[in-house]
Design a protein around this motif. Structure first.
Motif, PDB file in Angstrom:
ATOM      1  N   ASP A 299      51.995  10.817  -1.995  1.00  0.00           N
ATOM      2  CA  ASP A 299      51.661  12.161  -1.555  1.00  0.00           C
ATOM      3  C   ASP A 299      52.894  13.046  -0.968  1.00  0.00           C
ATOM      4  N   PRO A 300      53.284  13.905  -1.712  1.00  0.00           N
ATOM      5  CA  PRO A 300      54.663  14.533  -0.832  1.00  0.00           C
ATOM      6  C   PRO A 300      54.439  15.494   0.155  1.00  0.00           C
ATOM      7  N   VAL A 301      53.244  15.920   0.158  1.00  0.00           N
ATOM      8  CA  VAL A 301      52.562  16.850   1.130  1.00  0.00           C
ATOM      9  C   VAL A 301      52.308  16.004   2.287  1.00  0.00           C
ATOM     10  N   PHE A 302      51.890  14.898   2.256  1.00  0.00           N
ATOM     11  CA  PHE A 302      51.699  13.851   3.357  1.00  0.00           C
ATOM     12  C   PHE A 302      53.017  13.703   4.237  1.00  0.00           C
ATOM     13  N   TRP A 303      54.069  13.245   3.465  1.00  0.00           N
ATOM     14  CA  TRP A 303      55.364  12.887   3.965  1.00  0.00           C
ATOM     15  C   TRP A 303      55.860  14.112   4.557  1.00  0.00           C
ATOM     16  N   ASN A 304      55.790  15.439   3.842  1.00  0.00           N
ATOM     17  CA  ASN A 304      56.302  16.496   4.479  1.00  0.00           C
ATOM     18  C   ASN A 304      55.883  16.782   5.831  1.00  0.00           C
ATOM     19  N   SER A 305      54.248  16.752   5.632  1.00  0.00           N
ATOM     20  CA  SER A 305      53.604  17.172   7.203  1.00  0.00           C
ATOM     21  C   SER A 305      54.085  15.926   8.217  1.00  0.00           C
ATOM     22  N   LEU A 306      54.242  14.679   7.753  1.00  0.00           N
ATOM     23  CA  LEU A 306      54.468  13.664   8.911  1.00  0.00           C
ATOM     24  C   LEU A 306      55.840  14.103   9.264  1.00  0.00           C
ATOM     25  N   VAL A 307      56.842  14.319   8.592  1.00  0.00           N
ATOM     26  CA  VAL A 307      58.191  14.652   8.907  1.00  0.00           C
ATOM     27  C   VAL A 307      58.130  15.911   9.907  1.00  0.00           C
ATOM     28  N   ASN A 308      57.424  17.049   9.494  1.00  0.00           N
ATOM     29  CA  ASN A 308      57.168  18.180  10.088  1.00  0.00           C
ATOM     30  C   ASN A 308      56.675  18.050  11.589  1.00  0.00           C
ATOM     31  N   ASN A 309      55.717  16.964  11.646  1.00  0.00           N
ATOM     32  CA  ASN A 309      54.979  16.665  12.827  1.00  0.00           C
ATOM     33  C   ASN A 309      55.945  16.011  13.783  1.00  0.00           C
ATOM     34  N   ALA A 310      56.768  15.126  13.180  1.00  0.00           N
ATOM     35  CA  ALA A 310      57.614  14.291  14.057  1.00  0.00           C
ATOM     36  C   ALA A 310      58.781  15.349  14.960  1.00  0.00           C
ATOM     37  N   TRP A 311      59.312  16.341  13.971  1.00  0.00           N
ATOM     38  CA  TRP A 311      60.217  17.344  14.513  1.00  0.00           C
ATOM     39  C   TRP A 311      59.449  18.232  15.322  1.00  0.00           C
ATOM     40  N   TYR A 312      58.321  18.537  15.036  1.00  0.00           N
ATOM     41  CA  TYR A 312      57.584  19.369  15.840  1.00  0.00           C
ATOM     42  C   TYR A 312      57.195  18.623  17.266  1.00  0.00           C
ATOM     43  N   ALA A 313      56.773  17.516  17.155  1.00  0.00           N
ATOM     44  CA  ALA A 313      56.504  16.840  18.542  1.00  0.00           C
ATOM     45  C   ALA A 313      58.060  16.685  19.400  1.00  0.00           C
ATOM     46  N   LEU A 314      59.064  16.328  18.726  1.00  0.00           N
ATOM     47  CA  LEU A 314      60.250  16.166  19.679  1.00  0.00           C
ATOM     48  C   LEU A 314      60.667  17.560  19.925  1.00  0.00           C
ATOM     49  N   GLY A 315      60.483  18.752  19.253  1.00  0.00           N
ATOM     50  CA  GLY A 315      60.823  20.124  19.634  1.00  0.00           C
ATOM     51  C   GLY A 315      59.755  20.555  20.749  1.00  0.00           C
ATOM     52  N   THR A 316      58.480  20.129  20.992  1.00  0.00           N
ATOM     53  CA  THR A 316      57.861  20.706  21.978  1.00  0.00           C
ATOM     54  C   THR A 316      57.570  19.773  23.200  1.00  0.00           C
ATOM     55  N   ILE A 317      57.599  18.341  23.085  1.00  0.00           N
ATOM     56  CA  ILE A 317      57.262  17.669  24.157  1.00  0.00           C
ATOM     57  C   ILE A 317      58.387  17.555  25.053  1.00  0.00           C
ATOM     58  N   VAL A 318      59.696  17.394  24.616  1.00  0.00           N
ATOM     59  CA  VAL A 318      60.825  17.380  25.471  1.00  0.00           C
ATOM     60  C   VAL A 318      61.195  18.841  26.510  1.00  0.00           C
ATOM     61  N   PRO A 319      61.058  19.940  25.655  1.00  0.00           N
ATOM     62  CA  PRO A 319      61.231  21.203  26.074  1.00  0.00           C
ATOM     63  C   PRO A 319      59.998  21.660  27.218  1.00  0.00           C
ATOM     64  N   ALA A 320      58.852  21.141  26.728  1.00  0.00           N
ATOM     65  CA  ALA A 320      57.721  21.463  27.549  1.00  0.00           C
ATOM     66  C   ALA A 320      57.843  20.866  28.754  1.00  0.00           C
ATOM     67  N   VAL A 321      58.129  19.509  28.813  1.00  0.00           N
ATOM     68  CA  VAL A 321      58.195  18.539  30.050  1.00  0.00           C
ATOM     69  C   VAL A 321      59.385  18.999  31.002  1.00  0.00           C
ATOM     70  N   ALA A 322      60.329  19.311  30.295  1.00  0.00           N
ATOM     71  CA  ALA A 322      61.526  19.836  31.236  1.00  0.00           C
ATOM     72  C   ALA A 322      61.356  21.023  31.791  1.00  0.00           C
ATOM     73  N   LEU A 323      60.837  21.912  30.900  1.00  0.00           N
ATOM     74  CA  LEU A 323      60.298  23.138  31.559  1.00  0.00           C
ATOM     75  C   LEU A 323      59.337  23.407  32.814  1.00  0.00           C
ATOM     76  N   ALA A 324      58.399  22.249  32.485  1.00  0.00           N
ATOM     77  CA  ALA A 324      57.326  22.130  33.341  1.00  0.00           C
ATOM     78  C   ALA A 324      57.720  21.781  34.840  1.00  0.00           C
ATOM     79  N   ILE A 325      58.868  20.789  34.695  1.00  0.00           N
ATOM     80  CA  ILE A 325      59.508  20.036  35.959  1.00  0.00           C
ATOM     81  C   ILE A 325      60.379  21.310  36.607  1.00  0.00           C
ATOM     82  N   VAL A 326      60.994  22.114  35.758  1.00  0.00           N
ATOM     83  CA  VAL A 326      61.886  23.113  36.555  1.00  0.00           C
ATOM     84  C   VAL A 326      60.949  24.224  37.401  1.00  0.00           C
ATOM     85  N   MET A 327      59.844  24.424  36.543  1.00  0.00           N
ATOM     86  CA  MET A 327      58.913  25.643  37.170  1.00  0.00           C
ATOM     87  C   MET A 327      58.174  25.294  38.478  1.00  0.00           C
ATOM     88  N   ALA A 328      57.765  23.751  38.214  1.00  0.00           N
ATOM     89  CA  ALA A 328      57.205  23.110  39.415  1.00  0.00           C
ATOM     90  C   ALA A 328      58.260  23.083  40.569  1.00  0.00           C
TER      91      ALA A 328
END
Length: 291
Positions: free
Chosen positions: A61-90
């Motif tokens: 299923d190409p849509v599954f693999w595409n969604s999985l790769v997108n989710n991996a990039w999405y996780a990497l691109g949201t988790i690290v910035p959100a946590v780092a920004l949260a620490i700075v704001m705190a």
């Protein structure tokens, strides 16, 4: 006799939480895995046992693999910035500042907004020609750009929305953790000539590790769980460039009505989350210092 009575009382106190956990977490997970081994029932065709055929279909299923790769990039691109920004704001709002309460409220406000409302706000920002971003670009001579209609920018655009919404939520936990740290630590570090960055890296951040572990687990779950803004802003487009794994499950189950294949996708999602949680506990637990 007393020990036995204490054990019985302890189990009785745990029973309500255990029953809720069993009914709403473990049973649905096992039921999903079981249903993924059957075909989807149709009006004139009952469900039948097909074993791992749904999982074999995932591999092709190409849509599954595409969604999985997108989710991996999405996780990497949201988790690290959100946590780092949260620490700075705190760290910022933990200081003695004029209007500190209003600043905390401003940082926390995106958290209390429903994701649907947040998505609609950012739709205005991203609207070609008339949106806030293109208005700013026009002031410096830039051309209009379709942020949500371009494969190159759509995933990054929805990442910004998630970071903007989640950073304030994580900030609350870090702020509570910072306020639990003794001010004597800073005073002792100052007497030793410790700089601000060195104090943060050697003292503050290690003491924040229990909070960081908790925040990271929630951030990983949110990276695979939150798709409201995807539904409102992009619906996985263009050409599945912003399709995430849970959105693919949603479309498979409720748009194409293939419940068994959606169950197989859900089982894969649960396996990914369980693996990531185990990795987090395995890597961070050893570096976590509890007071």
């Amino acid at each position: 006799m007393l020990d036995r009575r204490s054990a019985v009382v302890g189990w009785l106190l745990l029973m309500p939480a255990a029953l809720l956990l069993l009914a709403f977490t473990h049973y649905p997970a096992v039921a999903t895995l079981w249903h993924s081994l059957f075909s989807t029932a149709r009006p004139n065709r009952p469900a039948r046992w097909i074993g791992i055929d749904n999982y074999r279909a995932l591999a092709d299923d190409p849509v599954f693999w595409n969604s999985l790769v997108n989710n991996a990039w999405y996780a990497l691109g949201t988790i690290v910035p959100a946590v780092a920004l949260a620490i700075v704001m705190a760290l910022w709002v933990d200081r003695k500042l004029a209007g500190r309460g209003l600043l905390r409220l401003a940082y926390f406000t995106p958290t209390v907004l429903p994701m649907i409302a947040v998505a609609n706000i950012w739709l205005f920002f991203y609207t070609p020609d008339y949106g806030l971003l293109d208005q700013i670009r026009s002031l410096v001579g830039g051309a209009a750009h379709n942020w949500l209609g371009s494969r190159e920018t759509v995933l990054g655009a929805v990442m910004v929305v998630a970071v903007w919404k989640e950073a304030g939520f994580f900030m609350i936990f870090y702020l509570a953790a910072l306020q639990q740290q003794s001010p004597e630590l800073r005073e002792a570090a100052a007497l030793e000539g410790c700089g601000r960055w060195q104090f943060f890296w050697r003292v503050t951040f290690p003491l924040l590790m229990p909070t960081t572990l908790f925040v990271l687990i929630n951030a990983v779950i949110n990276a695979f769980r939150l798709i409201d803004h995807i539904v409102v802003m992009t619906r996985g487009g263009p050409d599945n460039a912003s399709s995430l794994l849970l959105f693919h499950i949603y479309e498979t189950g409720f748009k194409f009505w293939d419940a068994s294949y959606a169950a197989a996708l859900t089982a894969v999602l649960l396996a990914v989350l369980a693996l990531l949680a185990l990795l987090q506990f395995g890597l961070l637990e050893r570096r976590t210092h509890y007071q």
